[in-house]
Design a protein around this motif. Structure first.
Motif: not given
Length: 338
Positions: A257-281
């Motif tokens: 989808g389109p690029l979303n506006p920024p948020v104060d924190s990603m904690d409520a949007l991803w789980n720990l596995q998703e965060e680890a995957h994206i941080r690595k990528q």
């Protein structure tokens, strides 16, 4: 300030943002290109992606022409054209046309991935079934169309315009395949570390060790892709980076989808596995104020020995995106005068 001079370039994915249109995206692209030219960026590349509602540069050659027509001296090109999607003759003609219109300013960066999902790849290729393994043959055919010697050209077919024009060809990749091929052919190589960091250092080693001097280059020339988001403070830069993180989160969830506006924190949007995957990528992502960016960028340059960096900045607000590229240019210029 950086300890060595290095050219910096722009990789623009022509983002379509939430609430915006492709027309808005193109206007922002040209505005960024004009600013990048003023700030001393070396080249401005656009990437071929298909079936992605957040990226407007699917007709890459057309957008390259649009940017070149609105600028004066900055090199403009593809980062990249996905060659298996196209007949090599068509790409030779398109980039021959661009080089004829804007002589000495056009780059042809080539990749072997589809730049799309499987349904779009099938739609583009019309059932040809290419998996990228025929990339060397397609590349050889394309280079033959651009060659100025009749014996090198395919019999009975000429690329007009294109034939005999000096259009720098780059190979792009995220693995050893294109790295080794670029080395064997003596071509410049760009690695997509901005989204595929794992194989960066081995690919650079493979490219350099397999390099053979050519008419194009007498020694290896490697460019690496980085995500750099610079702002007045580290905190602001981290917040701006959440637009990019949301984009990657949607991709691994199978949504685009389109690029979303920024948020104060990603904690409520991803789980720990998703965060680890994206941080690595996104491990080759640098965020922060100018001092933070300088420190992290210096380390990357020491680790990689890159000859050039090309920078992507998926930032929701256009003005914040401009500031990010401006701050990076100021940082590099400070190093130029060290």
């Amino acid at each position: 300030m950086l300890t060595r001079d290095i050219p910096i370039s722009v990789l623009d994915l022509a983002p379509i943002v939430v609430g915006g249109t492709a027309a808005d995206s193109f206007r922002n692209t040209l505005d960024l290109a004009r600013h990048a030219e003023q700030w001393g960026y070396h080249r401005y590349w656009l990437a071929e992606h298909h079936n992605m509602p957040g990226i407007a540069s699917s007709a890459t050659s057309l957008v390259i022409g649009y940017v070149a027509s609105g600028t004066q001296k900055i090199r403009v090109g593809s980062g990249g054209i996905m060659l298996p999607n196209h007949a090599p003759l068509v790409i030779a003609e398109q980039f021959g046309t661009l080089e004829s219109m804007y002589p000495g300013r056009i780059d042809l960066g080539l990749g072997r991935a589809p730049g799309s999902d499987q349904p779009a790849a099938r739609a583009l290729r019309r059932g040809l079934g290419s998996d990228g393994n025929d990339f060397p043959e397609l590349l050889s055919e394309l280079r033959a169309y651009l060659d100025n010697t009749p014996e090198a050209r395919p019999v009975g077919v000429r690329a007009i315009p294109g034939e005999g024009l000096s259009i720098p060809i780059w190979l792009l990749g995220s693995s050893g395949f294109s790295a080794q091929l670029a080395g064997h052919l003596g071509l410049p190589f760009a690695f997509a570390s901005h989204f595929a960091p794992d194989y960066l250092l081995p690919a650079l080693d493979l490219y350099r060790s397999s390099f053979r001097p050519s008419e194009s280059l007498d020694k290896p020339y490697a460019m690496i892709g980085l995500n750099i988001i610079a702002a007045d403070t580290d905190e602001e830069a981290r917040m701006l980076a959440t637009s990019q993180e949301q984009q990657f989160l949607n991709l691994i969830r199978g949504r685009t989808g389109p690029l979303n506006p920024p948020v104060d924190s990603m904690d409520a949007l991803w789980n720990l596995q998703e965060e680890a995957h994206i941080r690595k990528q996104l491990s080759y992502t640098i965020t922060g104020n100018k001092a933070t960016v300088q420190k992290k960028l210096q380390q990357v340059l020491q680790d990689t020995g890159a000859d050039e960096i090309i920078v992507s900045a998926q930032i929701y607000e256009h003005e914040a995106r401009l500031r990010s590229y401006q701050y990076l240019a100021e940082l590099v210029k400070a190093g130029d005068h060290a």
